[in-house]
Design a protein around this motif. Structure first.
Motif, short mmCIF file in Angstrom:
data_model
loop_
_atom_site.label_atom_id
_atom_site.label_comp_id
_atom_site.label_asym_id
_atom_site.label_seq_id
_atom_site.Cartn_x
_atom_site.Cartn_y
_atom_site.Cartn_z
N SER A 65 0.70 -1.03 0.02
CA SER A 65 0.35 0.05 0.02
C SER A 65 1.05 1.08 0.34
O SER A 65 0.19 2.26 -0.83
CB SER A 65 -0.65 -0.53 1.08
N GLY A 66 2.35 1.33 0.98
CA GLY A 66 3.17 2.65 0.90
C GLY A 66 3.70 2.83 -0.73
O GLY A 66 3.80 4.14 -0.60
N SER A 67 3.88 1.68 -1.34
CA SER A 67 4.45 1.60 -2.49
C SER A 67 3.30 1.80 -3.55
O SER A 67 3.26 3.09 -4.32
CB SER A 67 5.02 0.07 -3.42
N ILE A 68 2.54 1.90 -3.68
CA ILE A 68 1.20 2.36 -4.08
C ILE A 68 1.11 3.27 -4.23
O ILE A 68 0.94 4.59 -4.83
CB ILE A 68 0.33 1.83 -3.86
N GLY A 69 0.98 4.16 -2.93
CA GLY A 69 1.42 5.65 -2.30
C GLY A 69 1.76 6.43 -2.93
O GLY A 69 1.08 7.39 -3.96
N LEU A 70 3.63 5.34 -2.96
CA LEU A 70 4.33 7.01 -3.67
C LEU A 70 4.03 7.01 -4.97
O LEU A 70 4.63 8.06 -6.01
CB LEU A 70 6.11 5.81 -2.87
N LEU A 71 4.07 5.59 -5.68
CA LEU A 71 3.75 5.78 -7.11
C LEU A 71 3.20 6.54 -7.67
O LEU A 71 3.18 8.05 -8.69
CB LEU A 71 3.30 4.43 -7.32
N LEU A 72 1.61 7.11 -6.71
CA LEU A 72 0.72 7.76 -7.17
C LEU A 72 1.11 8.94 -6.96
O LEU A 72 1.07 10.24 -7.81
CB LEU A 72 -0.42 7.26 -6.43
N PHE A 73 2.22 9.28 -5.46
CA PHE A 73 2.29 10.95 -5.50
C PHE A 73 3.42 11.13 -6.54
O PHE A 73 3.71 12.44 -6.73
CB PHE A 73 2.12 11.24 -3.88
N SER A 74 4.49 10.63 -5.91
CA SER A 74 5.67 10.72 -6.70
C SER A 74 6.60 9.58 -8.48
O SER A 74 7.82 10.99 -8.60
CB SER A 74 6.69 10.42 -5.79
N SER B 41 5.93 5.00 5.71
CA SER B 41 6.35 5.78 6.57
C SER B 41 7.17 6.98 5.41
O SER B 41 6.37 8.28 5.43
CB SER B 41 7.34 5.77 7.54
N TYR B 42 7.25 6.72 4.73
CA TYR B 42 7.95 7.29 3.47
C TYR B 42 6.94 7.83 2.48
O TYR B 42 6.91 9.17 2.46
CB TYR B 42 8.63 6.59 2.57
N PHE B 43 5.79 6.95 2.50
CA PHE B 43 4.31 7.67 1.78
C PHE B 43 3.83 8.47 2.78
O PHE B 43 3.16 9.53 2.40
CB PHE B 43 3.45 6.70 1.58
N LEU B 44 3.72 9.00 4.32
CA LEU B 44 3.18 9.14 5.14
C LEU B 44 4.52 10.59 5.44
O LEU B 44 3.16 11.82 4.90
CB LEU B 44 3.04 8.84 6.22
N THR B 45 5.49 11.00 5.21
CA THR B 45 6.13 11.89 4.75
C THR B 45 6.21 12.38 3.88
O THR B 45 5.95 13.76 3.78
CB THR B 45 7.35 11.51 5.41
N MET B 46 6.12 12.15 2.54
CA MET B 46 6.17 12.85 1.40
C MET B 46 5.18 13.62 0.98
O MET B 46 4.81 14.60 0.54
CB MET B 46 5.75 11.80 0.12
N THR B 47 3.26 13.30 1.41
CA THR B 47 2.35 13.25 1.93
C THR B 47 2.22 14.65 2.59
O THR B 47 0.93 14.76 2.58
CB THR B 47 1.12 12.38 1.71
#
Length: 430
Positions: free
Chosen positions: A27-36, A293-299
């Motif tokens: 789920s974190g990987s998908i979030g990173l992909l969508l966001f960055s 956590s990377y995803f939460l930080t970037m967003t």
């Protein structure tokens, strides 16, 4: 929407039973992909697994797990219970009180709640069955005695909390001593009251060991005292760090069980195998959580929540109460390590912004973890204890009810009286 999709996916993955490590990582990987985008996503994915587990502090976890594994395979748990039984067995609910005492001793060298519960179930359940103790009472006592390893140092949960929040691990471990003792005393009081109200659940034992038999039983307890003094004394005095204490404790435990003739190559292999399995599970969860956590930080999700909380016109104690309630509810459904790794990036900044002590909050959260280990439907300690004893799980959950009420009272006491937690670490030699 970019933030919502990964959160929805995480909830869905957990609901269908996906292992928490993979649920967090995917789920974190998908979030990173969508966001960055792809470049940032691949860059993070190439470094996150190593970066998340390279900390020297994390080496304390396999060391304390190995120490617990040596104690378990050597059968010392049975010796502890036999000694406690000879001294305490004739009290009302004596075998139950002896189990709590043995559990507290095991906790002081274990750090692993499940390992402690399994070892005690195999050693204690047959004896309680022999003296016709009620099955639900037996399983309740064993399950709760195992939870003492969550609070009493060396606690894997407290070590993880310290690493995740950058709070002093040594201070956290020492802070767990008084709450751990209070918890053990609370369980003993619960047993005493329960047996007084319903004497039939724990028939009085007529066998009375002689004084010489009682003192003879103590000869097998000395290894535990040596290990406890070495580990906790070393941390408290500042001679060793928590990480060094783990390695020292594992080595001393190995030497002790070898001197007692309790270790061979087969048992040594079993201990190493159990340690590798447990460590791999924990490290994999940490890697998955690091990606999330990377995803939460970037967003900037965490920062936004903290700002929103700060703007609320309510007492900080109401916010604390809500956070603790959330932890208690999560304990019904999720693994305790996963709860910490998933929630601390969000809750810890809020607690710091509200001005609460990080060591005190660590003990409070650890107490909620302790309760979650025995509450249905997950209640891992109940499953472990009943499985090792060959008893229905429903009997275990029936037996923990009164103990959970006592745990909630102790949690309230620790919240209202922070000095119970902070007094001992405040006296540590720096």
């Amino acid at each position: 929407m970019t933030v919502a999709i990964p959160l929805i996916l995480l909830a869905l993955f957990l609901a269908i039973g996906m292992p928490i490590a993979f649920a967090l990582g995917i789920s974190g990987s998908i979030g990173l992909l969508l966001f960055s985008g792809w470049d940032s996503f691949l860059g993070i994915l190439s470094t996150a697994p190593y970066d998340s587990v390279k900390s020297f502090l994390l080496s304390a976890i396999p060391m304390f797990i190995l120490m617990a594994a040596f104690m378990t395979v050597s059968g010392i748990m049975k010796d502890l219970f036999e000694a406690a039984y000879k001294w305490l067995g004739r009290l009302p609910g004596g075998l139950g009180i002896a189990t709590i005492f043995a559990g507290a001793m095991m906790a002081a060298v274990s750090g692993s709640s499940q390992a402690s519960a399994a070892a005690m179930s195999k050693a204690v359940a047959p004896q309680m069955r022999k003296f016709k103790y009620n099955t639900a009472f037996t399983m309740g006592v064993i399950s709760m005695a195992g939870t003492l390893a969550v609070m009493i140092p060396p606690s894997i949960i407290l070590i993880l909390y310290g690493i995740l929040t950058e709070t002093g691990v040594g201070s956290l471990l020492i802070a767990g001593v008084v709450p751990g003792i209070l918890t053990a005393l609370g369980y003993i009081i619960t047993i005493f009251i329960w047996v007084k109200l319903k004497p039939e659940i724990a028939p009085k034992i007529e066998i009375k060991p002689t004084l010489s038999e009682r003192f003879a039983s103590l000869k097998n307890v000395w290894p535990m005292l040596v290990i406890i003094i070495a580990v906790i004394g070393g941390i408290y005095s500042g001679i060793v760090t928590a990480t060094e204490a783990g390695a020292m404790g594992a080595f001393i435990t190995l030497v002790v069980v070898l001197l007692m003739g309790r270790m061979n190559m087969k048992k040594f292999g079993v201990a190493l195998n159990d340690t590798i399995k447990s460590t791999t599970m924990i490290m994999t969860i940490i890697v998955g959580a690091h990606i999330f956590s990377y995803f939460l930080t970037m967003t900037q999700s965490t920062q936004k929540v903290v700002m929103m909380i700060n703007e609320l016109d309510i007492s900080r104690y109401w916010i604390l109460a809500i956070i603790i309630l959330v932890y208690l509810i999560l304990g019904f459904f999720m693994d305790q390590i996963a709860i910490l790794i998933l929630t601390l990036p969000l809750t810890f900044p809020i607690i710091m912004a509200l001005g609460f002590n990080p060591v005190w909050f660590g003990i409070i959260i650890t107490k909620t973890v302790e309760i979650g280990l025995v509450t249905p439907p997950v209640g891992m300690n109940v499953f472990v204890a009943t499985g090792a004893a060959g008893v229905k799980t429903s009997e275990g959950f029936k037996g923990v009810t009164w103990f959970v009420i006592m745990d909630l009272l102790i949690l309230l006491l620790l919240i209202l009286l922070p000095f119970l937690t902070l007094w001992l670490p405040g006296m540590m030699i720096k």
